[in-house]
Motif scaffolding. Structure first.
Motif, PDB file in Angstrom:
ATOM      1  N   LEU A 220      26.019  12.356   1.933  1.00 10.48           N
ATOM      2  CA  LEU A 220      24.926  11.661   1.242  1.00 10.48           C
ATOM      3  C   LEU A 220      24.653  12.305  -0.113  1.00 10.48           C
ATOM      4  O   LEU A 220      24.369  11.605  -1.094  1.00 10.48           O
ATOM      5  N   ILE A 221      24.736  13.631  -0.181  1.00  4.95           N
ATOM      6  CA  ILE A 221      24.557  14.341  -1.454  1.00  4.95           C
ATOM      7  C   ILE A 221      25.601  13.879  -2.462  1.00  4.95           C
ATOM      8  O   ILE A 221      25.291  13.563  -3.617  1.00  4.95           O
ATOM      9  N   LEU A 222      26.852  13.828  -2.031  1.00  2.00           N
ATOM     10  CA  LEU A 222      27.928  13.388  -2.928  1.00  2.00           C
ATOM     11  C   LEU A 222      27.723  11.942  -3.368  1.00  2.00           C
ATOM     12  O   LEU A 222      27.985  11.591  -4.532  1.00  2.00           O
ATOM     13  N   ALA A 223      27.252  11.105  -2.453  1.00  2.00           N
ATOM     14  CA  ALA A 223      27.037   9.700  -2.789  1.00  2.00           C
ATOM     15  C   ALA A 223      25.923   9.546  -3.827  1.00  2.00           C
ATOM     16  O   ALA A 223      26.069   8.816  -4.814  1.00  2.00           O
ATOM     17  N   LEU A 224      24.802  10.220  -3.618  1.00  2.00           N
ATOM     18  CA  LEU A 224      23.692  10.132  -4.568  1.00  2.00           C
ATOM     19  C   LEU A 224      24.072  10.740  -5.917  1.00  2.00           C
ATOM     20  O   LEU A 224      23.632  10.263  -6.964  1.00  2.00           O
ATOM     21  N   SER A 225      24.890  11.791  -5.882  1.00  2.00           N
ATOM     22  CA  SER A 225      25.341  12.404  -7.130  1.00  2.00           C
ATOM     23  C   SER A 225      26.174  11.420  -7.944  1.00  2.00           C
ATOM     24  O   SER A 225      26.085  11.384  -9.176  1.00  2.00           O
ATOM     25  N   ARG A 226      26.984  10.620  -7.258  1.00  2.00           N
ATOM     26  CA  ARG A 226      27.764   9.613  -7.983  1.00  2.00           C
ATOM     27  C   ARG A 226      26.860   8.493  -8.481  1.00  2.00           C
ATOM     28  O   ARG A 226      27.021   8.009  -9.609  1.00  2.00           O
ATOM     29  N   ALA A 227      25.914   8.069  -7.646  1.00  2.46           N
ATOM     30  CA  ALA A 227      25.058   6.945  -8.022  1.00  2.46           C
ATOM     31  C   ALA A 227      24.193   7.262  -9.231  1.00  2.46           C
ATOM     32  O   ALA A 227      23.985   6.410 -10.096  1.00  2.46           O
ATOM     33  N   ILE A 228      23.692   8.491  -9.305  1.00  2.00           N
ATOM     34  CA  ILE A 228      22.768   8.839 -10.381  1.00  2.00           C
ATOM     35  C   ILE A 228      23.470   8.937 -11.726  1.00  2.00           C
ATOM     36  O   ILE A 228      22.824   8.886 -12.780  1.00  2.00           O
ATOM     37  N   GLY A 229      24.799   9.079 -11.732  1.00  2.00           N
ATOM     38  CA  GLY A 229      25.522   9.216 -12.983  1.00  2.00           C
ATOM     39  C   GLY A 229      26.342   8.012 -13.380  1.00  2.00           C
ATOM     40  O   GLY A 229      27.000   8.031 -14.418  1.00  2.00           O
ATOM     41  N   GLU A 230      26.324   6.934 -12.583  1.00  2.00           N
ATOM     42  CA  GLU A 230      27.129   5.755 -12.887  1.00  2.00           C
ATOM     43  C   GLU A 230      26.455   4.880 -13.939  1.00  2.00           C
ATOM     44  O   GLU A 230      25.238   4.709 -13.939  1.00  2.00           O
ATOM     45  N   THR A 231      27.263   4.333 -14.825  1.00  6.05           N
ATOM     46  CA  THR A 231      26.753   3.485 -15.898  1.00  6.05           C
ATOM     47  C   THR A 231      27.319   2.073 -15.840  1.00  6.05           C
ATOM     48  O   THR A 231      26.593   1.104 -16.087  1.00  6.05           O
ATOM     49  N   ALA A 232      28.598   1.934 -15.486  1.00  2.00           N
ATOM     50  CA  ALA A 232      29.265   0.639 -15.558  1.00  2.00           C
ATOM     51  C   ALA A 232      28.551  -0.462 -14.752  1.00  2.00           C
ATOM     52  O   ALA A 232      28.356  -1.572 -15.284  1.00  2.00           O
ATOM     53  N   PRO A 233      28.149  -0.220 -13.491  1.00  2.00           N
ATOM     54  CA  PRO A 233      27.460  -1.299 -12.759  1.00  2.00           C
ATOM     55  C   PRO A 233      26.157  -1.719 -13.431  1.00  2.00           C
ATOM     56  O   PRO A 233      25.812  -2.906 -13.428  1.00  2.00           O
TER      57      PRO A 233
END
Length: 307
Positions: A220-233
């Motif tokens: 879950l930590i890894l998932a939230l870390s990716r979500a907080i830094g994504e721009t394209a979507p």
């Protein structure tokens, strides 16, 4: 007697040859071991060096710009008066949507696939597709969110549309990591629970999930870390980086820190100061990410010590 001596000499020669072969094989293995060790050392050093250079460059560019006014002011066309309070609030709102949705759906899916679903072609088909979705480019999830949440449900460029789109993006990561965590729970713990008269759900709730929770939280930590830094979507579903009011609910329009970094980086071609604003925003984003990860790691370690 000569025959015996001849036999002994042949045996000694064979032993000498065998020892020589063994020495050569050991030398090759040690050489290969050293090559692999230094190769991995180089890879790790290169990654750390790139990270250090990035942090240094961002920190230097943000000096003089990262202050209280920058954190509390709203967006402005004047770089000296621009702030990111709206983007910070929008990012927090986004994580409030992504966290619970991803956790509930992701863990629930993993429990069903591992504990309830029958093994067969359908199970293999679902499992293969979930694994493949983890490698799909993020812009594809943005198109999916644009079609479903923005146009079909009519959420527009609101927080709930962005949060649900990001949840779709990171959901496969959570499902796969939760499945691996559930599989790692020793089966004798389940048998002991069944032996005490517990039902399947009681066993899952009281035995399996507590034992697997530290590893689930890691995913879950890894998932939230990716979500907080994504721009394209967010770009695809039309999240703006304009002078908009600070959001107060999940149905308000919003902007997020990655979007603000993206647009300020583009605008730095025209106005040099925007590059400094982008660097300061990156520092804030890294701090928020560090705090989130620290809290999750503390929770994970607490449960790890307990169970």
């Amino acid at each position: 007697m000569n025959d015996i001596n001849s036999i002994n000499m042949v045996e000694e020669k064979k032993q000498y040859i065998n020892q020589d072969v063994v020495k050569r094989k050991m030398s090759k293995r040690l050489l290969l071991n050293n090559i692999v060790k230094y190769l991995f050392l180089f890879a790790a050093s290169f990654a750390v060096a790139v990270l250090a250079i990035l942090l240094y460059r961002v920190s230097v560019d943000s000096i003089g710009w990262l202050n209280l006014n920058f954190l509390t002011n709203r967006l402005s066309t004047n770089p000296d008066r621009a702030g990111i309070i709206g983007a910070v609030v929008g990012t927090v709102w986004l994580m409030i949507i992504v966290g619970p949705v991803t956790m509930i759906i992701g863990i629930g899916t993993a429990i069903y696939l591992e504990e309830y679903a029958k093994r067969g072609r359908l199970h293999s088909f679902i499992q293969t597709n979930i694994t493949n979705l983890a490698g799909v480019p993020s812009i594809v999830f943005g198109l999916l969110g644009l079609t479903i949440f923005v146009r079909v449900f009519g959420f527009g460029s609101s927080i709930i549309a962005g949060g649900l789109t990001m949840s779709l993006l990171v959901l496969p990561i959570v499902v796969v990591s939760a499945q691996e965590a559930i599989r790692s729970v020793p089966y004798f713990l389940r048998e002991a629970s069944y032996g005490m008269g517990a039902t399947k759900w009681q066993t899952i709730k009281n035995v399996v999930l507590p034992s697997a929770l530290p590893s689930i939280l890691t995913g879950l930590i890894l998932a939230l870390s990716r979500a907080i830094g994504e721009t394209a979507p967010l770009v695809v579903i039309g999240i703006p980086a304009l002078l908009i009011p600070i959001p107060g609910s999940i149905f308000d329009n919003f902007t997020a820190l990655p979007m603000q970094i993206y647009y300020w980086t583009i605008d730095s071609v025209l106005v040099d100061e925007y590059a400094n604003l982008a660097a300061a925003t990156i520092v804030v984003l890294l701090i928020i990410l560090f705090v989130m990860n620290s809290i999750a790691i503390i929770i994970r370690n607490k449960f790890q010590n307990r169970y």
